[in-house]
Motif scaffolding. Structure first.
Motif, mmCIF file in Angstrom:
data_model
loop_
_atom_site.group_PDB
_atom_site.id
_atom_site.type_symbol
_atom_site.label_atom_id
_atom_site.label_comp_id
_atom_site.label_asym_id
_atom_site.label_seq_id
_atom_site.Cartn_x
_atom_site.Cartn_y
_atom_site.Cartn_z
ATOM 1 N N PRO A 1 14.890 -7.778 -43.289
ATOM 2 C CA PRO A 1 14.196 -7.771 -44.347
ATOM 3 C C PRO A 1 12.738 -7.667 -44.285
ATOM 4 O O PRO A 1 11.993 -8.616 -43.735
ATOM 5 C CB PRO A 1 14.811 -8.921 -45.276
ATOM 6 C CG PRO A 1 15.119 -9.879 -44.224
ATOM 7 C CD PRO A 1 15.409 -9.252 -43.007
ATOM 8 N N ASN A 2 12.003 -6.594 -45.007
ATOM 9 C CA ASN A 2 10.415 -6.586 -44.748
ATOM 10 C C ASN A 2 9.971 -5.491 -45.546
ATOM 11 O O ASN A 2 10.781 -4.648 -46.188
ATOM 12 C CB ASN A 2 10.045 -6.394 -43.333
ATOM 13 C CG ASN A 2 8.966 -7.440 -42.947
ATOM 14 O OD1 ASN A 2 7.914 -7.567 -43.668
ATOM 15 N ND2 ASN A 2 8.880 -8.006 -41.799
ATOM 16 N N ALA A 3 8.787 -5.282 -45.909
ATOM 17 C CA ALA A 3 8.175 -4.343 -46.659
ATOM 18 C C ALA A 3 6.796 -4.074 -46.648
ATOM 19 O O ALA A 3 6.056 -5.134 -45.916
ATOM 20 C CB ALA A 3 8.403 -4.431 -48.095
ATOM 21 N N LEU B 1 18.023 -9.699 -50.520
ATOM 22 C CA LEU B 1 17.451 -10.457 -51.695
ATOM 23 C C LEU B 1 17.941 -10.066 -53.017
ATOM 24 O O LEU B 1 18.410 -9.109 -53.193
ATOM 25 C CB LEU B 1 16.043 -10.036 -51.709
ATOM 26 C CG LEU B 1 15.130 -10.850 -50.609
ATOM 27 C CD1 LEU B 1 15.428 -10.777 -49.460
ATOM 28 C CD2 LEU B 1 13.630 -10.325 -50.578
ATOM 29 N N ILE C 1 12.941 -13.904 -46.268
ATOM 30 C CA ILE C 1 12.441 -12.780 -45.295
ATOM 31 C C ILE C 1 12.073 -13.648 -44.140
ATOM 32 O O ILE C 1 12.432 -13.105 -42.788
ATOM 33 C CB ILE C 1 11.087 -12.061 -45.711
ATOM 34 C CG1 ILE C 1 11.540 -11.064 -47.004
ATOM 35 C CG2 ILE C 1 10.618 -11.214 -44.742
ATOM 36 C CD1 ILE C 1 10.384 -10.681 -47.838
ATOM 37 N N VAL D 1 8.598 -9.162 -54.016
ATOM 38 C CA VAL D 1 7.794 -8.343 -52.972
ATOM 39 C C VAL D 1 7.279 -7.344 -53.372
ATOM 40 O O VAL D 1 6.129 -6.932 -52.743
ATOM 41 C CB VAL D 1 9.174 -8.083 -51.705
ATOM 42 C CG1 VAL D 1 8.552 -7.333 -50.752
ATOM 43 C CG2 VAL D 1 9.772 -9.454 -51.468
ATOM 44 N N ILE E 1 13.288 -9.054 -54.816
ATOM 45 C CA ILE E 1 12.792 -7.681 -54.496
ATOM 46 C C ILE E 1 11.481 -7.292 -55.448
ATOM 47 O O ILE E 1 10.567 -6.776 -54.840
ATOM 48 C CB ILE E 1 13.893 -6.561 -54.886
ATOM 49 C CG1 ILE E 1 15.035 -6.923 -53.608
ATOM 50 C CG2 ILE E 1 13.330 -5.280 -54.511
ATOM 51 C CD1 ILE E 1 16.014 -6.124 -53.809
ATOM 52 N N ALA F 1 11.514 -15.138 -52.046
ATOM 53 C CA ALA F 1 11.863 -13.871 -51.281
ATOM 54 C C ALA F 1 11.014 -14.124 -49.602
ATOM 55 O O ALA F 1 11.480 -13.806 -48.782
ATOM 56 C CB ALA F 1 11.081 -12.731 -51.812
ATOM 57 N N LEU G 1 16.052 -5.842 -46.667
ATOM 58 C CA LEU G 1 15.394 -6.371 -47.804
ATOM 59 C C LEU G 1 16.224 -6.196 -49.283
ATOM 60 O O LEU G 1 16.730 -6.992 -49.711
ATOM 61 C CB LEU G 1 13.884 -6.074 -48.230
ATOM 62 C CG LEU G 1 13.280 -6.612 -49.097
ATOM 63 C CD1 LEU G 1 12.081 -7.251 -48.647
ATOM 64 C CD2 LEU G 1 13.087 -5.777 -50.400
ATOM 65 N N ALA H 1 10.480 -0.479 -48.351
ATOM 66 C CA ALA H 1 11.280 -1.440 -47.868
ATOM 67 C C ALA H 1 12.419 -1.253 -47.135
ATOM 68 O O ALA H 1 12.943 -0.014 -47.106
ATOM 69 C CB ALA H 1 11.645 -2.233 -49.544
#
Length: 298
Positions: free
Chosen positions: A101-103, A125, A227, A133, A130, A223, A121, A117
């Motif tokens: 999960p990342n962005a 989430l 993450i 984020v 979300i 979040a 993620l 994203a």
């Protein structure tokens, strides 16, 4: 010019000087001048192509108007809502196939911005998280951090390549073989230090502005906690192949690396969460958004 902008300008100037210094060791004054020309050309290229360049590195796919997956349509719709709430042009929206999960956000200015994203993620989430984020990423766009972050990634990667190039020539340059070895080790380290100095302060500010955009600091805090925990256990292949882009993500995507060390591109996540909690406590009663507690893919 704000103090943060001035510091960023000075750090980027320092990174350019480091690039020129390596050029000087390789080819004297002519090498330094060539390195300056190359650095200027790379910055110009990054200015015009920053979004597409980084998105291609990570295999991002644009979520178009004809998207059939309901979760992706909802994700794009939420980004549009948040952008309007922040008073920003609607950015292009991308998804990256990665379990981590990342962005991140990229683009030379708000009119040419993009947010991305990972599928991890969107799966792990809740919708409110979300949104938190993506609001953080839109804060980077609003603060015009994205161009600086992309140029920094470009220069840092180039410094690493140039240092390896110096080793290839060995004793045939001004530094000699031992100097080339030292350059190969310490030049990328110096570039990483500059990256870190530019990135860490901006993450705190993006957390603050993002929480204001989303209207729920605790959603972003939740979040970040999820993450951070998942990122340490899940490999991000695109980031491992392109470590110079690590500082662009909301949480360091490089697996197994501790936060808040000398070369960290991100502040300590616990500190970020604590600030958001204090921000929520200082606000008038903050009501969570009417979003589900499960991820839209769950």
């Amino acid at each position: 010019m704000t103090a943060n902008t001035l510091r960023t300008f000075l750090l980027l100037a320092g990174m350019t000087a480091l690039f020129m210094g390596i050029g000087y060791l390789l080819g004297g004054a002519a090498g330094a001048m060539l390195a300056l020309i190359v650095a200027a050309a790379m910055n110009l290229f990054a200015w015009w192509n920053s979004s597409d360049m980084v998105l291609r590195m990570h295999g991002a796919r644009e979520v178009g108007a004809d998207e059939r997956h309901p979760a992706l349509r909802q994700y794009a719709s939420d980004v549009e809502f948040l952008a309007r709430r922040a008073g920003l042009p609607i950015p292009r929206v991308f998804v990256i196939e990665s379990d981590q999960p990342n962005a991140f956000a990229t683009g030379r200015d708000p009119a040419h911005a993009a947010v991305a994203a990972t599928t991890g993620l969107l799966q792990r989430l809740s919708r409110s998280e979300i949104q938190g984020v993506m609001a953080h990423e839109l804060a980077h766009v609003k603060n015009r951090d994205t161009l600086t972050m992309t140029i920094t990634a470009t220069l840092a990667g180039a410094i690493g390549m140039l240092a390896n190039f110096a080793l290839f020539f060995g004793g045939n340059n001004r530094a000699g073989l031992l100097g080339s070895l030292a350059m190969m080790i310490f030049a990328p380290m110096a570039a990483m230090l500059v990256q870190s100095a530019i990135s860490r302060a901006r993450e705190y500010e993006a957390d603050r502005v993002g929480a204001e955009i989303a209207g729920d600091p605790m959603a972003l805090a939740g979040a970040l906690e999820k993450i951070e925990r998942s990122a340490r256990q899940t490999m991000n292949v695109g980031a491992e192949r392109n470590p110079a882009t690590a500082h662009m993500f909301i949480i360091n995507p490089l697996n197994g690396q501790r936060m808040d060390n000398l070369f960290s591109t991100h502040p300590d996540t616990a500190n970020r969460i604590d600030r958001l909690r204090r921000m929520a406590g200082a606000s008038a009663a903050v009501q969570p958004g009417p979003w589900s507690q499960r991820g839209p893919w769950g």
